[in-house]
Design a protein around this motif. Structure first.
Motif, short mmCIF file in Angstrom:
data_model
loop_
_atom_site.label_atom_id
_atom_site.label_comp_id
_atom_site.label_asym_id
_atom_site.label_seq_id
_atom_site.Cartn_x
_atom_site.Cartn_y
_atom_site.Cartn_z
N LEU A 96 55.88 113.34 0.24
CA LEU A 96 55.89 114.81 0.18
C LEU A 96 57.28 115.36 0.48
N LYS A 97 57.98 114.72 1.40
CA LYS A 97 59.34 115.15 1.74
C LYS A 97 60.29 114.91 0.56
N GLN A 98 60.18 113.75 -0.07
CA GLN A 98 61.03 113.43 -1.22
C GLN A 98 60.80 114.40 -2.37
N ALA A 99 59.57 114.90 -2.49
CA ALA A 99 59.26 115.87 -3.55
C ALA A 99 59.66 117.29 -3.16
N GLY A 100 60.13 117.46 -1.93
CA GLY A 100 60.56 118.78 -1.48
C GLY A 100 59.43 119.67 -1.01
#
Length: 109
Positions: free
Chosen positions: A55-59
């Motif tokens: 989720l963090k990598q997807a922003g």
């Protein structure tokens, strides 16, 4: 990240039902830790951490370290690529609803 890559990242992140559930819990909280997300989820802490990483990598989420804890919060702007992509199809739906309205008027004047 290109527009297509951003859309793909958001869709890929939200495609997993467990990850969507984690995201919904983050959205529903001001800030939340992995431990809090793990409680009552039926998912291991390691799995929650992996979902948060995606989720963090997807922003879609941001993190704030504080001592031994990391607090996660939703990033509303992370959904922008998906919203922008979907807005292209707004014309399709407006035309369909307009056709439906016309048909309904013809059926029941």
């Amino acid at each position: 990240m290109t527009e297509a890559a951003a859309i793909n990242a958001v869709m890929r992140a939200l495609a997993d039902p467990t990850r969507r559930a984690v995201f919904e819990r983050v959205v529903g909280a001001d800030e939340i830790t992995v431990v809090e997300l793990t409680r009552g989820s039926g998912v291991t802490q390691g799995a929650i951490s992996q979902h948060l990483k995606s989720l963090k990598q997807a922003g879609l989420v941001a993190e704030r370290p504080a001592g031994r804890h990391v607090f996660y919060r939703a990033e509303p702007k992370g959904l922008s690529p998906l919203i922008d992509w979907m807005s292209h199809y707004g014309v399709f739906w407006r035309d369909r609803f307009s056709n439906l309205r016309t048909l309904l008027k013809e059926i029941d004047p």
